[in-house]
Design an enzyme around this catalytic site. Structure first.
Site, PDB file in Angstrom:
ATOM      1  N   HIS A 191      -2.359   2.983  -6.256  1.00  0.00           N
ATOM      2  CA  HIS A 191      -2.761   1.679  -5.712  1.00  0.00           C
ATOM      3  C   HIS A 191      -2.906   0.638  -6.828  1.00  0.00           C
ATOM      4  O   HIS A 191      -2.898  -0.566  -6.557  1.00  0.00           O
ATOM      5  CB  HIS A 191      -4.073   1.817  -4.941  1.00  0.00           C
ATOM      6  CG  HIS A 191      -4.368   0.682  -4.011  1.00  0.00           C
ATOM      7  ND1 HIS A 191      -3.723   0.507  -2.809  1.00  0.00           N
ATOM      8  CD2 HIS A 191      -5.242  -0.359  -4.112  1.00  0.00           C
ATOM      9  CE1 HIS A 191      -4.178  -0.575  -2.203  1.00  0.00           C
ATOM     10  NE2 HIS A 191      -5.094  -1.121  -2.981  1.00  0.00           N
ATOM     11  N   TYR A 236      -8.983 -11.056  -7.505  1.00  0.00           N
ATOM     12  CA  TYR A 236      -8.025 -11.048  -8.620  1.00  0.00           C
ATOM     13  C   TYR A 236      -8.213 -12.229  -9.560  1.00  0.00           C
ATOM     14  O   TYR A 236      -7.660 -12.222 -10.663  1.00  0.00           O
ATOM     15  CB  TYR A 236      -6.599 -11.000  -8.064  1.00  0.00           C
ATOM     16  CG  TYR A 236      -6.363  -9.738  -7.281  1.00  0.00           C
ATOM     17  CD1 TYR A 236      -6.240  -8.516  -7.924  1.00  0.00           C
ATOM     18  CD2 TYR A 236      -6.315  -9.763  -5.883  1.00  0.00           C
ATOM     19  CE1 TYR A 236      -6.061  -7.346  -7.205  1.00  0.00           C
ATOM     20  CE2 TYR A 236      -6.135  -8.589  -5.163  1.00  0.00           C
ATOM     21  CZ  TYR A 236      -6.013  -7.383  -5.823  1.00  0.00           C
ATOM     22  OH  TYR A 236      -5.855  -6.228  -5.114  1.00  0.00           O
ATOM     23  N   ARG A 255       0.864  -1.171   0.000  1.00  0.00           N
ATOM     24  CA  ARG A 255       0.000   0.000   0.000  1.00  0.00           C
ATOM     25  C   ARG A 255       0.904   1.225   0.000  1.00  0.00           C
ATOM     26  O   ARG A 255       2.017   1.180   0.497  1.00  0.00           O
ATOM     27  CB  ARG A 255      -0.915   0.001   1.220  1.00  0.00           C
ATOM     28  CG  ARG A 255      -1.839  -1.216   1.316  1.00  0.00           C
ATOM     29  CD  ARG A 255      -2.671  -1.189   2.588  1.00  0.00           C
ATOM     30  NE  ARG A 255      -3.581  -2.334   2.660  1.00  0.00           N
ATOM     31  CZ  ARG A 255      -3.299  -3.483   3.238  1.00  0.00           C
ATOM     32  NH1 ARG A 255      -2.100  -3.655   3.813  1.00  0.00           N
ATOM     33  NH2 ARG A 255      -4.173  -4.466   3.273  1.00  0.00           N
ATOM     34  N   LYS A 276      -2.139  -2.093   7.328  1.00  0.00           N
ATOM     35  CA  LYS A 276      -3.568  -1.893   7.571  1.00  0.00           C
ATOM     36  C   LYS A 276      -4.023  -2.801   8.709  1.00  0.00           C
ATOM     37  O   LYS A 276      -3.669  -3.981   8.758  1.00  0.00           O
ATOM     38  CB  LYS A 276      -4.353  -2.203   6.299  1.00  0.00           C
ATOM     39  CG  LYS A 276      -5.814  -1.810   6.383  1.00  0.00           C
ATOM     40  CD  LYS A 276      -6.503  -1.979   5.049  1.00  0.00           C
ATOM     41  CE  LYS A 276      -7.954  -1.528   5.118  1.00  0.00           C
ATOM     42  NZ  LYS A 276      -8.618  -1.670   3.794  1.00  0.00           N
ATOM     43  N   ARG A 302      -0.354  -2.101  -6.778  1.00  0.00           N
ATOM     44  CA  ARG A 302      -0.594  -3.213  -5.850  1.00  0.00           C
ATOM     45  C   ARG A 302      -1.533  -4.229  -6.497  1.00  0.00           C
ATOM     46  O   ARG A 302      -1.342  -5.443  -6.356  1.00  0.00           O
ATOM     47  CB  ARG A 302      -1.166  -2.677  -4.544  1.00  0.00           C
ATOM     48  CG  ARG A 302      -1.496  -3.730  -3.489  1.00  0.00           C
ATOM     49  CD  ARG A 302      -1.832  -3.023  -2.175  1.00  0.00           C
ATOM     50  NE  ARG A 302      -2.710  -3.790  -1.324  1.00  0.00           N
ATOM     51  CZ  ARG A 302      -2.306  -4.642  -0.382  1.00  0.00           C
ATOM     52  NH1 ARG A 302      -1.011  -4.851  -0.216  1.00  0.00           N
ATOM     53  NH2 ARG A 302      -3.164  -5.277   0.375  1.00  0.00           N
ATOM     54  N   HIS A 324      -4.139  -9.480   3.453  1.00  0.00           N
ATOM     55  CA  HIS A 324      -5.599  -9.522   3.497  1.00  0.00           C
ATOM     56  C   HIS A 324      -6.071 -10.394   4.656  1.00  0.00           C
ATOM     57  O   HIS A 324      -5.527 -11.476   4.886  1.00  0.00           O
ATOM     58  CB  HIS A 324      -6.162 -10.102   2.196  1.00  0.00           C
ATOM     59  CG  HIS A 324      -6.084  -9.159   1.039  1.00  0.00           C
ATOM     60  ND1 HIS A 324      -6.193  -9.582  -0.277  1.00  0.00           N
ATOM     61  CD2 HIS A 324      -5.908  -7.809   0.974  1.00  0.00           C
ATOM     62  CE1 HIS A 324      -6.092  -8.539  -1.080  1.00  0.00           C
ATOM     63  NE2 HIS A 324      -5.919  -7.464  -0.350  1.00  0.00           N
TER      64      HIS A 324
END
Length: 285
Positions: free
Chosen positions: A223, A258, A133, A158, A226, A249
């Protein structure tokens, strides 16, 4: 700083919110106060509702921008001022799920190659090759690059979680070249004041300028790199669980997004994780 603003900052700090969330939520409340030229704790429910209608009808913000405004106001009134939820009837808003735009590996190479400034080039290389990120990339410290284990330690990403991601051979070579020229001490990407790292907005500006120079028109926001990291690894045959871990994640369902953006015909590459090393171009016979 007003007592009310400090109360909100203190509450966000106790909740462990990131610096970006601090800025976004304060922006939401500041916008409301400026609109009415009045302290937000003196407003009523109808005034808040009318302000949100004004944003949606007159300013036409992106869905995510309006969602941030709603979230920031909910936090201010419910968590900071302790209003009862029924007093401020702001329904929860769900951000629509959109598939990210992804650049090809050749487009990423063209994008990065278009940057002449070594610091800016290395910044975008790092975001892409490690799947970071933007906030994680700009705040990287030199000591978090582990060339012996070929890993990059992401500290307080995050959700305030640490994780490890990959350090590819090509990125390591680029980082060594960058270090020889800039000699950063604490932060890998130092700001004007070496005690602080560069701001996230710098990365965004660099990305936008590189896109323009490379003649690329898709992929809004830095972003995107990423997203490219995850998609290109998936196309190279890397399993979803590994990609989930590298991205940080919480849920595999987030990473599964994805699956919908990868190419249907997957080509295997000998060095799956070295995304910066493009496959050799075909030569004319």
């Amino acid at each position: 700083m007003s007592e009310l603003r400090q109360r909100m900052i203190d509450q966000m700090t106790l909740r462990g919110f990131s610096r970006r969330t601090h800025e976004a939520y304060l922006w939401a409340v500041t916008g409301l106060a400026r609109y009415y030229k009045q302290s937000p704790d003196q407003l009523n429910t109808e005034q808040v509702r009318q302000y949100l209608l004004y944003l949606e009808r007159e300013r036409h913000p992106a869905w995510n921008t309006l969602n941030i405004a709603v979230s920031g106001l909910r936090f201010f009134y419910f968590d900071t001022l302790k209003w009862e939820p029924v007093k401020l009837e702001i329904p929860p808003r769900t951000t629509p799920k959109r598939l990210p735009e992804v650049l090809s590996r050749e487009e990423v190479d063209r994008l990065i190659s278009s940057i002449l400034n070594l610091k800016h080039q290395t910044l975008l290389m790092t975001i892409y090759a490690a799947g970071l990120r933007v906030g994680e990339a700009v705040s990287l410290r030199v000591r978090e690059i582990d060339s012996a284990r070929m890993t990059i330690r992401v500290v307080r990403g995050k959700g305030r979680k640490d994780r490890y991601t990959i350090l590819s051979p090509r990125l390591l070579a680029g980082l060594r070249q960058y270090w020889k020229q800039y000699r950063p001490k604490e932060y890998l990407f130092e700001g004007i004041d070496p005690q602080h790292h560069i701001h996230e907005s710098v990365a965004q500006k660099v990305y936008n300028r590189a896109k323009q120079q490379a003649g690329i028109h898709k992929g809004i926001g830095v972003h995107t790199l990423r997203h490219c990291f995850a998609t290109h690894l998936l196309e190279a045959g890397v399993d979803l669980r590994t990609i989930q871990t590298l991205l940080g994640h919480n849920s595999i369902s987030t990473t599964m997004l994805y699956l919908q953006v990868r190419q249907h015909h997957i080509q295997s590459h000998p060095e799956k994780f070295d995304l910066l090393a493009l496959p050799p171009k075909a030569t004319d016979v």
